[in-house]
Design an enzyme around this catalytic site. Structure first.
Site, short mmCIF file in Angstrom:
data_model
loop_
_atom_site.label_atom_id
_atom_site.label_comp_id
_atom_site.label_asym_id
_atom_site.label_seq_id
_atom_site.Cartn_x
_atom_site.Cartn_y
_atom_site.Cartn_z
N HIS A 27 4.99 -10.29 -15.60
CA HIS A 27 5.34 -9.17 -14.94
C HIS A 27 6.67 -8.78 -15.00
O HIS A 27 7.00 -7.61 -14.79
CB HIS A 27 4.99 -9.59 -13.39
N ARG A 78 4.28 -2.98 15.12
CA ARG A 78 4.89 -4.32 14.97
C ARG A 78 3.73 -5.15 14.48
O ARG A 78 3.87 -6.42 14.53
CB ARG A 78 5.41 -4.86 16.10
N LYS A 128 -5.10 -18.59 -7.10
CA LYS A 128 -3.88 -17.99 -6.53
C LYS A 128 -3.88 -18.69 -5.21
O LYS A 128 -2.50 -18.66 -4.76
CB LYS A 128 -4.37 -16.46 -6.52
N LYS A 163 1.30 -10.37 0.08
CA LYS A 163 2.04 -9.53 -0.30
C LYS A 163 1.63 -7.88 -0.01
O LYS A 163 0.58 -7.60 -0.43
CB LYS A 163 2.54 -9.53 -1.94
N ARG A 181 5.22 -19.96 -6.57
CA ARG A 181 4.69 -18.77 -6.51
C ARG A 181 5.00 -17.90 -7.62
O ARG A 181 4.58 -16.78 -8.06
CB ARG A 181 4.78 -17.86 -5.13
N GLU A 214 7.52 -17.20 -2.07
CA GLU A 214 7.94 -17.20 -3.45
C GLU A 214 9.33 -17.83 -3.49
O GLU A 214 10.24 -16.95 -4.15
CB GLU A 214 7.65 -15.75 -3.85
N HIS A 236 6.37 -5.07 -15.27
CA HIS A 236 6.81 -4.07 -14.30
C HIS A 236 7.70 -3.09 -14.92
O HIS A 236 7.81 -1.88 -14.65
CB HIS A 236 7.67 -4.91 -13.00
N ASN A 293 4.16 -14.61 -11.25
CA ASN A 293 4.75 -13.44 -12.19
C ASN A 293 4.69 -13.34 -13.62
O ASN A 293 5.68 -12.62 -14.19
CB ASN A 293 6.16 -13.43 -11.32
N HIS A 322 -1.10 -0.94 -14.54
CA HIS A 322 -0.69 -2.23 -14.12
C HIS A 322 -1.20 -3.44 -15.11
O HIS A 322 -0.53 -4.10 -15.70
CB HIS A 322 -0.90 -2.63 -12.67
N1 LIG Z 1 0.04 -7.74 -3.40
C1 LIG Z 1 -0.26 -8.48 -4.70
O1 LIG Z 1 -0.10 -9.61 -4.65
C2 LIG Z 1 -0.43 -7.62 -5.82
C3 LIG Z 1 -0.93 -8.47 -6.83
C4 LIG Z 1 -1.39 -7.73 -8.32
C5 LIG Z 1 -1.26 -6.29 -8.16
N2 LIG Z 1 -0.71 -5.86 -6.96
C6 LIG Z 1 -0.63 -4.25 -7.21
O2 LIG Z 1 -2.13 -3.64 -7.35
C7 LIG Z 1 -1.77 -2.49 -8.00
C8 LIG Z 1 -3.00 -2.20 -9.02
O3 LIG Z 1 -4.19 -2.51 -8.51
P1 LIG Z 1 -5.37 -1.93 -9.02
O4 LIG Z 1 -5.52 -2.07 -10.58
O5 LIG Z 1 -6.69 -2.24 -8.51
O6 LIG Z 1 -5.28 -0.19 -9.16
P2 LIG Z 1 -5.87 0.98 -8.17
O7 LIG Z 1 -5.79 0.52 -6.82
O8 LIG Z 1 -4.92 2.14 -8.65
O9 LIG Z 1 -7.30 0.97 -8.64
C9 LIG Z 1 -7.47 1.34 -10.10
C10 LIG Z 1 -8.30 2.57 -10.04
O10 LIG Z 1 -9.82 2.35 -9.80
C11 LIG Z 1 -10.37 3.06 -8.84
N3 LIG Z 1 -11.45 2.06 -8.13
C12 LIG Z 1 -11.15 0.91 -7.50
N4 LIG Z 1 -12.10 0.33 -7.27
C13 LIG Z 1 -13.14 0.66 -7.76
C14 LIG Z 1 -14.65 0.98 -7.81
N5 LIG Z 1 -15.31 -0.34 -7.26
N6 LIG Z 1 -15.48 1.71 -8.16
C15 LIG Z 1 -14.86 2.75 -9.14
N7 LIG Z 1 -13.56 3.23 -8.92
C16 LIG Z 1 -12.69 2.10 -8.33
C17 LIG Z 1 -9.41 3.11 -7.84
O11 LIG Z 1 -9.67 4.55 -7.22
C18 LIG Z 1 -8.02 3.68 -8.79
O12 LIG Z 1 -8.46 5.12 -9.46
C19 LIG Z 1 -0.51 -2.16 -8.31
O13 LIG Z 1 0.49 -1.48 -7.37
C20 LIG Z 1 0.19 -3.60 -8.32
O14 LIG Z 1 1.51 -3.79 -8.11
C21 LIG Z 1 -0.35 -6.25 -5.99
#
Ligand SMILES: NC(=O)c1ccc[n+]([C@@H]2O[C@H](COP(=O)([O-])OP(=O)(O)OC[C@H]3O[C@@H](n4cnc5c(N)ncnc54)[C@H](O)[C@@H]3O)[C@@H](O)[C@H]2O)c1
Length: 372
Positions: A249, A122, A228, A144, A242, A238, A253, A246, A265
């Protein structure tokens, strides 16, 4: 120099720190000690070998009980199945409410590890150590968490604020350039929705940022995080402001989903920013010169701005109906009237647009941004 931001959530009188600097990864023991008695580092397989084992060793050396759990990297693993597998592994180690989750990785890791922390026993404490630029300036901030389901992106999840976010710029040295550019997209988005100065800085310092110039990169990351967190402080759940985060997006998305997440992404959102800015131009709200500048800055950072294939217009429209801003199945869009200046639309910060105009923008996307 280490900088700090404090994110204050007024509805719950809760606040947490965002620490930004270099070489911070191994300096967290005293703070962690105050949070829990056991620690579960959750990461992906790539980050596990790059930084996870090092962090585990360092914390264990300081006397903490610490476990490392990893799953394959990639958006397709941000799924219910991965969450269940990881949770079972935590249970098998006998970890309970006295455990703190350390989310170490990109946005995929911070989303899924955050969701685990929110629901495990929880809710247990969560510390975010983002390793991608996108994770640093966006995914780790604001609480999020969630996973994707076949019906859409991030459709299961909750808002769960961390105890602390640690942003260590030195970790970016190993980040592939393509991933760096994906993170810059969200910084450009922050500039577009809130602060033309950030946009101008990103515009004039692209070479230094791509070369990881420490001072310039830290300033841009700090400003992006500030924007942010200030938006989160005004609208954690949101219901209005907030939604600005988006921008890009609604389309982004839909494209991720239609390409089965083969379009990253950041690249999908870059196309989304452009198409949604195009809508603002077609509505005669944004001037075409600003639109050209938005396209130019995205190209400057090496964003391909290319669809892998054209998509039937109706298929894209259908993919957008589950967007969280949709109203009775109608997609709604964020509209900007200048760089750094979005329209408020009676505090809803998004609006429905005539379908003919949306179709016009999607035709433009298919024709101008497709490599085939
Ligand atoms: N929660 C939120 O508010 C929010 C906001 C924006 C995006 N997101 C989410 O984030 C995700 C995208 O994140 P991302 O672009 O970081 O993708 P990811 O986590 O898949 O990372 C991209 C790649 O980079 C590699 N990587 C990460 N850091 C590294 C480093 N320092 N050195 C070498 N390799 C590294 C990872 O292993 C992966 O292969 C999506 O799922 C998206 O929906 C969430």
């Amino acid at each position: 120099m280490t900088q700090k931001l404090v994110c204050k959530i007024p509805s719950s009188s809760y606040h947490y720190e965002i620490e930004i600097g270099s070489g911070l990864l191994n300096l967290q023991t005293p703070y962690l000690n105050s949070l829990a008695s056991r620690f579960a580092i959750i990461t992906d397989d790539k980050i596990a070998s790059l930084y996870g084992e090092q962090l585990q060793e360092c914390l264990a050396f300081s006397g903490l009980e610490v476990y490392l759990f990893s799953f394959p990297n990639g958006e397709q693993y941000k799924a219910r199945g991965t969450k269940e597998l990881l949770e079972n592994q935590l249970f098998e180690k006998g970890l309970g409410r006295d455990t703190c989750v350390i989310a170490l990785g990109g946005g995929v890791v911070t989303d899924i590890a955050g969701y685990i922390a929110a629901t495990y026993c929880r809710g247990i404490p969560l510390v975010m150590i983002p390793t991608s630029l996108l994770g640093m300036v966006d995914a780790s901030i604001g609480g999020k968490t969630g996973v994707n389901v076949p019906y859409g992106k991030n459709m299961l999840g909750c808002i769960y604020q961390p105890k602390k976010i640690v942003i260590d710029l030195s970790i970016l040295k190993s980040l592939p350039k393509k991933e760096l550019a994906n993170g810059v997209v969200e910084m450009i988005k922050h500039g577009l929705i809130a602060d033309s100065r950030l946009f101008e800085d990103l515009n004039s310092h692209s070479n230094q940022i791509l070369a990881l110039d420490a001072a310039i990169l830290q300033k841009a990351i700090f400003e992006s995080c500030r924007i942010k967190k200030e938006i989160i402080e005004q609208d954690e759940k949101e219901n209005g402001k907030r939604r600005l985060l988006n921008f890009g997006h609604t389309i982004g998305h839909a494209l991720e989903r239609l390409t089965q997440y083969s379009l990253p992404h950041g690249e999908a959102v870059a196309i989304g920013l452009l198409v949604e800015s195009y809508l603002s131009v077609k509505l005669e709200i944004l001037n075409p010169t600003s639109f050209d500048r938005i396209k130019k800055i995205l190209l400057q950072y090496g964003l391909p701005l290319q669809l892998p294939s054209q998509f039937p217009i109706q298929t894209i429209l259908d993919a957008m109906t589950l967007d969280k801003k949709s109203l009775k199945g109608q997609p709604r869009f964020i509209i900007i009237n200048a760089i750094g200046s979005p329209l408020a639309y009676d505090s809803s910060y998004c609006t429905c647009v005539e379908e003919s105009l949306i179709k016009n923008a999607l035709h433009w996307m298919n024709d101008d941004l497709c490599c085939h």
